[in-house]
Design an enzyme around this catalytic site. Structure first.
Site, mmCIF file in Angstrom:
data_model
loop_
_atom_site.group_PDB
_atom_site.id
_atom_site.type_symbol
_atom_site.label_atom_id
_atom_site.label_comp_id
_atom_site.label_asym_id
_atom_site.label_seq_id
_atom_site.Cartn_x
_atom_site.Cartn_y
_atom_site.Cartn_z
ATOM 1 N N ARG A 45 1.079 4.716 0.618
ATOM 2 C CA ARG A 45 0.237 5.740 1.263
ATOM 3 C C ARG A 45 0.728 7.128 0.909
ATOM 4 O O ARG A 45 1.918 7.332 0.680
ATOM 5 C CB ARG A 45 0.272 5.560 2.782
ATOM 6 C CG ARG A 45 -0.572 4.408 3.262
ATOM 7 C CD ARG A 45 -0.536 4.314 4.769
ATOM 8 N NE ARG A 45 -1.563 3.406 5.253
ATOM 9 C CZ ARG A 45 -2.800 3.766 5.572
ATOM 10 N NH1 ARG A 45 -3.169 5.039 5.503
ATOM 11 N NH2 ARG A 45 -3.668 2.875 6.003
ATOM 12 N N ARG A 97 4.289 6.376 4.976
ATOM 13 C CA ARG A 97 4.712 5.940 6.320
ATOM 14 C C ARG A 97 5.475 4.617 6.291
ATOM 15 O O ARG A 97 6.229 4.317 7.185
ATOM 16 C CB ARG A 97 3.510 5.837 7.253
ATOM 17 C CG ARG A 97 2.557 4.733 6.905
ATOM 18 C CD ARG A 97 1.448 4.607 7.907
ATOM 19 N NE ARG A 97 0.524 5.727 7.863
ATOM 20 C CZ ARG A 97 -0.686 5.692 8.387
ATOM 21 N NH1 ARG A 97 -1.090 4.609 9.033
ATOM 22 N NH2 ARG A 97 -1.490 6.721 8.299
ATOM 23 N N HIS A 116 0.874 -1.183 0.000
ATOM 24 C CA HIS A 116 0.000 0.000 0.000
ATOM 25 C C HIS A 116 0.906 1.226 0.000
ATOM 26 O O HIS A 116 1.625 1.474 0.970
ATOM 27 C CB HIS A 116 -0.877 -0.038 1.262
ATOM 28 C CG HIS A 116 -1.870 1.087 1.356
ATOM 29 N ND1 HIS A 116 -2.823 1.129 2.351
ATOM 30 C CD2 HIS A 116 -2.074 2.199 0.605
ATOM 31 C CE1 HIS A 116 -3.561 2.224 2.192
ATOM 32 N NE2 HIS A 116 -3.105 2.890 1.150
ATOM 33 N N THR A 118 -6.054 0.638 7.295
ATOM 34 C CA THR A 118 -7.305 0.868 6.551
ATOM 35 C C THR A 118 -8.490 0.483 7.447
ATOM 36 O O THR A 118 -8.531 -0.611 7.984
ATOM 37 C CB THR A 118 -7.312 0.001 5.264
ATOM 38 O OG1 THR A 118 -6.039 0.115 4.644
ATOM 39 C CG2 THR A 118 -8.389 0.465 4.314
HETATM 40 N N1 PXP Z 1 -6.393 -5.654 2.287
HETATM 41 C C1 PXP Z 1 -6.381 -4.304 2.338
HETATM 42 C C2 PXP Z 1 -7.225 -3.550 1.374
HETATM 43 C C3 PXP Z 1 -5.578 -3.628 3.266
HETATM 44 O O1 PXP Z 1 -5.578 -2.281 3.287
HETATM 45 C C4 PXP Z 1 -4.756 -4.370 4.137
HETATM 46 C C5 PXP Z 1 -3.860 -3.661 5.088
HETATM 47 O O2 PXP Z 1 -2.926 -2.917 4.405
HETATM 48 C C6 PXP Z 1 -4.791 -5.771 4.033
HETATM 49 C C7 PXP Z 1 -5.629 -6.385 3.121
HETATM 50 C C8 PXP Z 1 -3.943 -6.637 4.903
HETATM 51 O O3 PXP Z 1 -4.401 -6.547 6.212
HETATM 52 P P1 PXP Z 1 -3.540 -7.178 7.391
HETATM 53 O O4 PXP Z 1 -2.247 -6.445 7.430
HETATM 54 O O5 PXP Z 1 -4.398 -6.954 8.592
HETATM 55 O O6 PXP Z 1 -3.370 -8.638 7.062
#
Ligand code: PXP
Length: 237
Positions: A45, A49, A43, A101
């Site tokens: 951002r 970060r 991601h 998120t």
């Molecule tokens: N899917 C999306 C759209 C997300 O924003 C995130 C977190 O960046 C994840 C999946 C993965 O989540 P986690 O880090 O809790 O496994």
């Protein structure tokens, strides 16, 4: 069989805690692929970060599976996606104050603007997914906007402590996946999944991919601890 896409953001979180060069999310992505992950997610951002622009550039060059770029639906991000051409772009909501998120995109409320972003990305032949809460109306709006995929937000399912509520959340995920499939969408799911709660989601009909980050990085940091300490001891003793 459901595919695993490993989110490497939090390797970069550790690096950025010291503004150092290590650990490198690119190295983590390569190791995840070697271990059998069929996708790498990051991601980028707005506040940078964790993942940096340099990571995007190198990840695009070295990832041989499928690169999924999560991003806010902004002009700046659209430009970056067009430049680096990830295999899939996942549109997510983004608030600078949030730790992670917090929920799915409100496609119902922003159908037109999200539709326009999807059109721009499609014009560049990019595949687009939208991160949505497990709600039928959101799934239908994503289909009207011509998304290729939806990623169903499993955050609420993962957070819920009570068994009955968790079963209800799982049912919502199942219904959303079924509706998405009916409308011709491909289905992914993710957020908050871990070694304890992942199995029922992996069995949801129609879900072809899980996106998991924090829990895998957290476990990796501990299962690798003994070896890291032993290697340091061998250097100093
Ligand atoms: N899917 C999306 C759209 C997300 O924003 C995130 C977190 O960046 C994840 C999946 C993965 O989540 P986690 O880090 O809790 O496994």
């Amino acid at each position: 069989m459901v595919k695993l896409s490993v989110n490497v953001d939090h390797i970069a979180t550790i690096r950025e805690a010291r503004k150092s060069h290590e650990p490198d999310p690119v190295a983590a992505a390569i190791l995840a692929e070697l271990a059998g992950a069929l996708g790498i997610t990051f991601h980028l951002r707005e506040d940078r970060r964790h993942i940096q622009d340099r990571d995007v550039e190198i990840l695009r060059k070295v990832c041989t599976t499928r690169l999924d770029m999560e991003m806010a639906a902004t002009e700046d991000m659209i430009k970056i996606a067009i430049k680096h051409r990830p295999d899939i772009v996942t549109l997510v909501p983004e608030r600078i104050e949030e730790i992670t998120t917090e929920g799915g995109l409100n496609v119902v409320k922003n159908e037109k603007s999200i539709g326009r972003v999807i059109q721009k990305l499609h014009a560049e032949k990019l595949v687009v997914s939208i991160f949505v809460d497990p709600e039928i109306d959101q799934v239908r709006a994503a289909a009207r906007d011509r998304a290729d995929f939806i990623e169903i937000n499993t955050g609420k399912y993962a957070e819920t402590k009570k068994e009955k509520e968790r079963a209800r959340e799982l049912f919502s995920i199942e219904k959303a996946a079924m509706e998405g499939q009916k409308l011709g969408l491909r289905i992914a799911a993710g957020h908050g999944l871990n070694y304890v709660n992942v199995k029922p989601v992996a069995r949801v009909k129609g879900v072809e991919e899980l996106n998991i980050g924090h829990s895998i990085i957290a476990r990796a940091s501990l299962v690798g601890m003994e070896r890291a300490v032993r290697e340091m001891l061998s250097l100093i003793t």
